[in-house]
Design a protein around this motif. Structure first.
Motif, PDB file in Angstrom:
ATOM      1  N   LYS B 271       7.722  -6.895  -9.849  1.00 56.02           N
ATOM      2  CA  LYS B 271       7.106  -5.877 -10.724  1.00 56.02           C
ATOM      3  C   LYS B 271       6.547  -4.724  -9.880  1.00 56.02           C
ATOM      4  O   LYS B 271       6.782  -3.541 -10.175  1.00 56.02           O
ATOM      5  CB  LYS B 271       5.988  -6.528 -11.551  1.00 56.02           C
ATOM      6  CG  LYS B 271       5.532  -5.668 -12.707  1.00 56.02           C
ATOM      7  CD  LYS B 271       4.465  -6.363 -13.542  1.00 56.02           C
ATOM      8  CE  LYS B 271       3.717  -5.338 -14.380  1.00 56.02           C
ATOM      9  NZ  LYS B 271       2.416  -5.843 -14.817  1.00 56.02           N
ATOM     10  N   LEU B 272       5.818  -5.079  -8.821  1.00 60.36           N
ATOM     11  CA  LEU B 272       5.239  -4.045  -7.944  1.00 60.36           C
ATOM     12  C   LEU B 272       6.327  -3.211  -7.262  1.00 60.36           C
ATOM     13  O   LEU B 272       6.238  -1.986  -7.185  1.00 60.36           O
ATOM     14  CB  LEU B 272       4.398  -4.696  -6.843  1.00 60.36           C
ATOM     15  CG  LEU B 272       2.901  -4.832  -7.046  1.00 60.36           C
ATOM     16  CD1 LEU B 272       2.243  -5.274  -5.746  1.00 60.36           C
ATOM     17  CD2 LEU B 272       2.295  -3.509  -7.507  1.00 60.36           C
ATOM     18  N   ILE B 273       7.356  -3.905  -6.746  1.00 63.02           N
ATOM     19  CA  ILE B 273       8.440  -3.184  -6.069  1.00 63.02           C
ATOM     20  C   ILE B 273       9.153  -2.269  -7.060  1.00 63.02           C
ATOM     21  O   ILE B 273       9.501  -1.128  -6.738  1.00 63.02           O
ATOM     22  CB  ILE B 273       9.441  -4.162  -5.413  1.00 63.02           C
ATOM     23  CG1 ILE B 273       8.758  -4.968  -4.293  1.00 63.02           C
ATOM     24  CG2 ILE B 273      10.651  -3.417  -4.851  1.00 63.02           C
ATOM     25  CD1 ILE B 273       9.653  -6.024  -3.647  1.00 63.02           C
ATOM     26  N   SER B 274       9.349  -2.778  -8.297  1.00 65.20           N
ATOM     27  CA  SER B 274      10.037  -1.972  -9.318  1.00 65.20           C
ATOM     28  C   SER B 274       9.289  -0.685  -9.606  1.00 65.20           C
ATOM     29  O   SER B 274       9.896   0.377  -9.756  1.00 65.20           O
ATOM     30  CB  SER B 274      10.177  -2.751 -10.627  1.00 65.20           C
ATOM     31  OG  SER B 274      11.083  -3.798 -10.460  1.00 65.20           O
ATOM     32  N   GLN B 275       7.952  -0.785  -9.694  1.00 67.13           N
ATOM     33  CA  GLN B 275       7.166   0.420  -9.961  1.00 67.13           C
ATOM     34  C   GLN B 275       7.393   1.450  -8.855  1.00 67.13           C
ATOM     35  O   GLN B 275       7.640   2.626  -9.117  1.00 67.13           O
ATOM     36  CB  GLN B 275       5.676   0.086 -10.065  1.00 67.13           C
ATOM     37  CG  GLN B 275       5.309  -0.593 -11.388  1.00 67.13           C
ATOM     38  CD  GLN B 275       3.930  -1.241 -11.355  1.00 67.13           C
ATOM     39  OE1 GLN B 275       3.287  -1.290 -10.308  1.00 67.13           O
ATOM     40  NE2 GLN B 275       3.488  -1.738 -12.498  1.00 67.13           N
ATOM     41  N   ALA B 276       7.321   0.983  -7.604  1.00 67.34           N
ATOM     42  CA  ALA B 276       7.521   1.900  -6.478  1.00 67.34           C
ATOM     43  C   ALA B 276       8.958   2.439  -6.483  1.00 67.34           C
ATOM     44  O   ALA B 276       9.191   3.645  -6.345  1.00 67.34           O
ATOM     45  CB  ALA B 276       7.238   1.184  -5.155  1.00 67.34           C
ATOM     46  N   SER B 277       9.906   1.531  -6.673  1.00 64.56           N
ATOM     47  CA  SER B 277      11.319   1.892  -6.608  1.00 64.56           C
ATOM     48  C   SER B 277      11.707   2.884  -7.710  1.00 64.56           C
ATOM     49  O   SER B 277      12.397   3.874  -7.471  1.00 64.56           O
ATOM     50  CB  SER B 277      12.155   0.616  -6.691  1.00 64.56           C
ATOM     51  OG  SER B 277      13.519   0.912  -6.741  1.00 64.56           O
ATOM     52  N   ASP B 278      11.220   2.623  -8.931  1.00 67.36           N
ATOM     53  CA  ASP B 278      11.536   3.526 -10.051  1.00 67.36           C
ATOM     54  C   ASP B 278      10.939   4.909  -9.820  1.00 67.36           C
ATOM     55  O   ASP B 278      11.603   5.926 -10.014  1.00 67.36           O
ATOM     56  CB  ASP B 278      10.999   2.966 -11.377  1.00 67.36           C
ATOM     57  CG  ASP B 278      11.747   1.713 -11.805  1.00 67.36           C
ATOM     58  OD1 ASP B 278      12.788   1.404 -11.176  1.00 67.36           O
ATOM     59  OD2 ASP B 278      11.283   1.038 -12.742  1.00 67.36           O
ATOM     60  N   THR B 279       9.651   4.933  -9.412  1.00 66.03           N
ATOM     61  CA  THR B 279       8.988   6.228  -9.204  1.00 66.03           C
ATOM     62  C   THR B 279       9.680   6.986  -8.081  1.00 66.03           C
ATOM     63  O   THR B 279       9.903   8.191  -8.177  1.00 66.03           O
ATOM     64  CB  THR B 279       7.495   6.023  -8.855  1.00 66.03           C
ATOM     65  OG1 THR B 279       6.950   5.032  -9.733  1.00 66.03           O
ATOM     66  CG2 THR B 279       6.712   7.320  -9.024  1.00 66.03           C
ATOM     67  N   ARG B 280      10.036   6.268  -7.010  1.00 62.16           N
ATOM     68  CA  ARG B 280      10.684   6.940  -5.890  1.00 62.16           C
ATOM     69  C   ARG B 280      12.067   7.466  -6.272  1.00 62.16           C
ATOM     70  O   ARG B 280      12.472   8.548  -5.834  1.00 62.16           O
ATOM     71  CB  ARG B 280      10.794   5.987  -4.693  1.00 62.16           C
ATOM     72  CG  ARG B 280      11.511   6.566  -3.473  1.00 62.16           C
ATOM     73  CD  ARG B 280      10.865   7.852  -2.989  1.00 62.16           C
ATOM     74  NE  ARG B 280      11.576   8.468  -1.857  1.00 62.16           N
ATOM     75  CZ  ARG B 280      12.681   9.189  -1.955  1.00 62.16           C
ATOM     76  NH1 ARG B 280      13.224   9.402  -3.133  1.00 62.16           N
ATOM     77  NH2 ARG B 280      13.234   9.716  -0.876  1.00 62.16           N
ATOM     78  N   SER B 281      12.781   6.697  -7.107  1.00 60.83           N
ATOM     79  CA  SER B 281      14.123   7.127  -7.519  1.00 60.83           C
ATOM     80  C   SER B 281      14.055   8.412  -8.340  1.00 60.83           C
ATOM     81  O   SER B 281      14.965   9.245  -8.288  1.00 60.83           O
ATOM     82  CB  SER B 281      14.807   6.047  -8.364  1.00 60.83           C
ATOM     83  OG  SER B 281      14.946   4.870  -7.625  1.00 60.83           O
ATOM     84  N   GLN B 282      12.972   8.541  -9.120  1.00 56.70           N
ATOM     85  CA  GLN B 282      12.838   9.732  -9.976  1.00 56.70           C
ATOM     86  C   GLN B 282      12.258  10.929  -9.225  1.00 56.70           C
ATOM     87  O   GLN B 282      12.316  12.048  -9.707  1.00 56.70           O
ATOM     88  CB  GLN B 282      11.951   9.412 -11.181  1.00 56.70           C
ATOM     89  CG  GLN B 282      12.667   8.543 -12.218  1.00 56.70           C
ATOM     90  CD  GLN B 282      11.696   7.695 -13.007  1.00 56.70           C
ATOM     91  OE1 GLN B 282      10.535   8.060 -13.169  1.00 56.70           O
ATOM     92  NE2 GLN B 282      12.153   6.560 -13.485  1.00 56.70           N
ATOM     93  N   TRP B 283      11.652  10.688  -8.053  1.00 50.54           N
ATOM     94  CA  TRP B 283      10.997  11.764  -7.322  1.00 50.54           C
ATOM     95  C   TRP B 283      12.018  12.674  -6.653  1.00 50.54           C
ATOM     96  O   TRP B 283      13.015  12.213  -6.108  1.00 50.54           O
ATOM     97  CB  TRP B 283      10.053  11.167  -6.266  1.00 50.54           C
ATOM     98  CG  TRP B 283       9.406  12.199  -5.399  1.00 50.54           C
ATOM     99  CD1 TRP B 283       8.266  12.908  -5.684  1.00 50.54           C
ATOM    100  CD2 TRP B 283       9.846  12.664  -4.111  1.00 50.54           C
ATOM    101  NE1 TRP B 283       7.976  13.773  -4.664  1.00 50.54           N
ATOM    102  CE2 TRP B 283       8.919  13.653  -3.684  1.00 50.54           C
ATOM    103  CE3 TRP B 283      10.915  12.359  -3.287  1.00 50.54           C
ATOM    104  CZ2 TRP B 283       9.046  14.328  -2.473  1.00 50.54           C
ATOM    105  CZ3 TRP B 283      11.045  13.026  -2.080  1.00 50.54           C
ATOM    106  CH2 TRP B 283      10.113  13.993  -1.682  1.00 50.54           C
TER     107      TRP B 283
END
Lengths: 294, 294
Positions: B271-283
């Motif tokens: 869950k934590l990695i997904s939050q970082a990964s999703d936000t980074r992918s959209q940045w």
């Protein structure tokens, strides 16, 4: 070279292997299985695989080379699912980023068929997961680590070396233990740090403002924070001892840096930064990617 | 637009500004001073500057625009050295990555001439320092943060905005305090982490072996660890409060990640990695570099 490749897990890694073998004329037919039917269907539509298998076992049936490309925690279940179709002379490989856990899973599940399994870790990837990003050139110019066991069939180990070499990779061999220690240091820890760093920024009240100001250094430093969550969940947990050992060591060095910053000790700080900066400037990836053979 | 640009510190940043102004036809003549005579000589030989000044003061004399591009800890001495040649109508800027300390130095040293100074931080750079890497396109498509003071002359602030815009940069204005808080988060902390991480790997007995195995993720994550030691020594010390605040916050998040890894808590970790990964992918960087106008 091979009649049929069975791919279990038709994602970026499995898909790219299939495309590379096809492109090099090393395989006649590719059968693929994925947990999600829509993934397998997409892989077939994109021409990455030729035939959809309804199970991992059916992807192995009739194959003389099998690539398991699933998150590492799914390795044991996959080995169990395919075990009684694994025949002598069949080359079975994985692409997992951790090797001790995969080797243990293989020992448990494959038992007397363990000789067919050649544990493999190609040092390649993209942040964009999924078969739609599969690329015949993904392994070109990259290192592939094989971690054979005493039981590994020597002819199959040679075949594994040959097939990776034929698609442009450079093959190295080492023990699973040395592999896991090294990759905790140069791959798993950086991912952990990048995930934690990105979370730390995004969680702050001013996080969105901060992100709007970030430049090229930030972009490169955080690129790996976009990596696939399920894959990295498994890697970090599977290799936790080595990862936490590296993280502890990193914390100690970071603490030392912080102390010098806190004390405003310019000369000592510059010396430490210079050591890192000089070594980094001289470092080059051992096998720089060749231009893709398009 | 300008008759003469005086560059104090003929390195990558100062040299690139000179080349950009020349290329855009914004300046007739460039005078340069560097602490090291060989640097100034190189800058002249490369056509980055037209005339060598024997002192910072002489680089200012006769100039209507001055760029100070020295490590931030050298700001106050530089302001003092040039102070009595700073005239009304002369635009003086810096390129420092920290702003509160530079502003304080300017207040102390420039006193009643403070109005001429427009503090600037262009979000651009390369790991390869030195005037030989100066590039007319370095600021193209990049953000430049201006942190004007109540005393800043409004006409000069407008001129500063115009000149950065004219060489392709996007100008933002904010307070020195907000600037330093934001860049501690998105730039200074990543550099600190990259230096510490690279040191931690290189220091280990197996460090050289580890480095020979590192791949593309490591390459990008550690790119900023090759940055200039004197520049970064000064930045980390100058902005130490904000940097250490960010580092402390990062440590807490890292500790949380480590705990989940230690406990093997896959779902929470994913869950934590997904939050970082999703936000980074959209940045995305707010101003992606345009192709350089060659």
């Amino acid at each position: 070279m091979f009649n049929q490749l069975g791919v279990i897990g038709c994602g970026l890694m499995g898909g790219s292997f299939a495309l590379a073998l096809k492109k090099a004329g090393l395989v006649k037919h590719v059968v693929g299985y994925s947990k999600s039917p829509s993934t397998t269907e997409k892989a077939r539509r994109l021409g990455v695989i030729d035939t959809i298998a309804e199970s991992a076992l059916l992807a192995v049936s009739g194959s003389d080379i099998v690539l398991i490309a699933v998150p590492v925690a799914a390795s044991e279940a996959t080995f169990k699912a395919i075990c009684h179709m694994v025949e002598p002379g069949m080359l079975v490989m994985d692409v997992g980023s951790t090797k001790c856990d995969v080797v243990l899973a293989a020992k448990r599940a494959l038992r007397n068929r363990l000789g067919s399994f050649v544990p493999a870790h190609p040092i390649a990837g993209k942040e964009s997961a999924g078969v739609q990003h599969a690329d015949a050139a993904l392994y070109q110019g990259r290192q592939v680590i094989l971690t054979p066991l005493p039981q590994t069939n020597a002819a199959l180990l040679q075949k594994a070396t040959d097939v990776w070499s034929a698609i442009g990779a450079q093959v190295l061999k080492m023990s699973p233990e040395n592999h896991d220690a090294a990759f905790a240091a140069v791959s798993h820890l950086p991912h952990l740090l990048a995930f934690a760093y990105f979370s730390a920024i995004a969680q702050q009240p001013a996080g969105a403002d901060f992100l709007s100001l970030a430049g090229p250094g930030f972009r490169d430093f955080t690129r790996i924070a976009a990596s696939d969550p399920a894959i990295w969940r498994d890697i970090l947990v599977a290799n936790r001892e080595e990862v936490l050992k590296q993280s502890k060591f990193f914390r100690a060095v970071l603490h030392h840096f912080e102390k010098l910053v806190q004390d405003g000790d310019g000369p000592a700080l510059e010396k430490l930064i210079s050591q890192a900066s000089d070594t980094r400037s001289q470092w080059h990836m051992s096998t720089p990617p060749k231009s893709p053979p398009r």
